[in-house]
Write a protein that holds these residues in place. Sequence first.
Motif, PDB file in Angstrom:
ATOM      1  N   ARG A 218       0.874  -1.177   0.000  1.00 56.98           N
ATOM      2  CA  ARG A 218       0.000   0.000   0.000  1.00 56.98           C
ATOM      3  C   ARG A 218       0.905   1.219   0.000  1.00 56.98           C
ATOM      4  NH1 ARG A 218      -2.357   3.094   4.478  1.00 56.98           N
ATOM      5  NH2 ARG A 218      -4.475   3.805   4.011  1.00 56.98           N
ATOM      6  N   PHE A 242      -4.323   6.881  -1.964  1.00 59.36           N
ATOM      7  CA  PHE A 242      -3.708   5.586  -1.719  1.00 59.36           C
ATOM      8  C   PHE A 242      -3.867   4.687  -2.943  1.00 59.36           C
ATOM      9  CE2 PHE A 242      -4.138   6.847   2.774  1.00 59.36           C
ATOM     10  CZ  PHE A 242      -2.831   6.572   3.187  1.00 59.36           C
ATOM     11  N   ALA A 244      -2.403   0.633  -4.623  1.00 62.20           N
ATOM     12  CA  ALA A 244      -1.752  -0.647  -4.357  1.00 62.20           C
ATOM     13  C   ALA A 244      -0.600  -0.807  -5.333  1.00 62.20           C
ATOM     14  CB  ALA A 244      -2.744  -1.790  -4.504  1.00 62.20           C
ATOM     15  N   TYR A 295      -6.581   1.097  -5.055  1.00 57.64           N
ATOM     16  CA  TYR A 295      -6.484   0.456  -3.743  1.00 57.64           C
ATOM     17  C   TYR A 295      -7.870   0.086  -3.238  1.00 57.64           C
ATOM     18  CZ  TYR A 295      -5.449  -0.314   1.176  1.00 57.64           C
ATOM     19  OH  TYR A 295      -5.344  -0.876   2.426  1.00 57.64           O
TER      20      TYR A 295
END
Length: 563
Positions: A218, A242, A244, A295
């Motif tokens: 993350r 955010f 991934a 994310y």
Amino acid sequence: MKLKKLIKSYKDSYNTCKCSYACYANHFQRNFENWTSGNSDIDKFIQDTQLSSHNDVSNVLEWISYDRFWDIRDITKGWYRANWIDGNIIDWDNENQNWKRDQYINVILKELCYSEVIQFEFMDKNSKVYGITYEPITKNYMIVLDNKCKECNYICYSRHFQQNFENWTSGNNDIDKFIQGTQLSCHYDASKALEWIPYDRLNKIEYIAKGGFGKVYRAKWIDGNIIDWNDNQNWKRTGPKFVALKSLDNSNNITFEFMNEIALHNKVDDSLFIIRLYGVTQDPETGNYMMVLEYAEDGSLRNYLDTSYNKLNLKSKIKYLYNIVTGLENIHGNEIIHRDLHIGNILKNHEIILITDMGLCKPADYNTSECTKNNIYGVLPYIAPEILRGQSYTRAADIYSFGIIIYEVISGLPPYHDLSHDNNLAMKICLGLRPRFNIEVPQLIVHLIKRCLDANSLNRPTAIEIRDKLWEFLNDTSQNQVYEKMDNNLPISSNKCLANLLYETHPEAIYTSRLLNFNNLPEPKNSDDYYEQNDDIISKKFSDSLIYNFLNENVKMKVKENV
């Protein structure tokens, strides 16, 4: 006197060409001696385009003197915007014996490295090329491009991306070309383009999980993804968000085949139920490339079931399945097969369920020439029996995987969690083993799962059929009583058991993608009573008979090995 006659005779000889009249090529040819770029290769290249222009001047290139441009402004490194006084050729003016031109047009000047292949520079499908010029101060040759996109006929998003190509590189030519290809294709929607994202634009990076062939992190992306082009001649972005990061093991040796797999992910990025891919970055310490993805706040659906199964009623579970199969229908509608559909590749972002990892069930450095027929990458319980036996992936194989996911979402249990995921399990699956419910399930759902898990791939429904069945089930008011009955009659202890992870997982039950290799598996078959009305998918009767069939197949295999 004789010399003048000779020259006149020579000129008359090319007054006509194979066209049998004074075509465009003739007019260009008569002017060859009046210009030069100073480079014989460039001269010849331009002249060849002109000699091919018998009836059409649209693809002709010119040598354009640099003093014919004014108001030249820097755009980015090696790119400039300018006004071309004369403008491009439209037609021949017989009356004035000169070219008709579209005067005072806006153009782009792009520095040309002569070390590059000139022909490649001109094969720009995205914009029209008018010719070549020479900047006397920097001594750089430059190609002269239409400021507008050839397809859109205006300055679209693809032009803004193209003008920035020389300002970044991933260090890998295949990755660069792949990213640039997505950017050149996003004429109307900048969000469809992928980006090269410098690693220093990512912070607060923390490890989340281990995947089949990489790790997942993350991170906070400082800039955020592109939304639009703004008035300041730059990209408008979402701002910090955010994301991934999926690190790909050994991807410093990434293959072209693997880049094609990532391209599949981008192809279906327009679905609400497919995880969004923003671009690619590189970990400077490991050298591994990383996919930058949307994310999902709640992580994998498997993790959510482990912690929150008791919060879900039957209708919620079916809604989740509807999301998944709608995403799968989008994948199949784009002529793509997922090939690694399992619940670890299903993510939950609030109330939206998303599919991820299209075609990423192989390591980044895999080489197709080294693969054998029996090499399979994936998670064993989700792989259709015909694939276990070495057949090619089809949409029907994805449907089998989805059938296992239906079972898992409804029951809360990972498939075959109490068994070793080995050659014996592969053989049992081919002989007809399927998961069993430990709770009451509506016959319509059981029957749908059985169709998805049929040993004969031709009997499996399509993603569209499943989607329509689930939608029908969700909107059938007569089913409300069934929902309530099932939700109220489930033993509380059963729900708590699942919510608190009290089921026991076999130490050799593996739910991440890996290389599998099976030999001499039996022909896939259903149990004799497969389509009888059994709420548990597999009847107890068949479970007992499977042991006998399995022992017989084991004996046959040992005989083959000894022979």
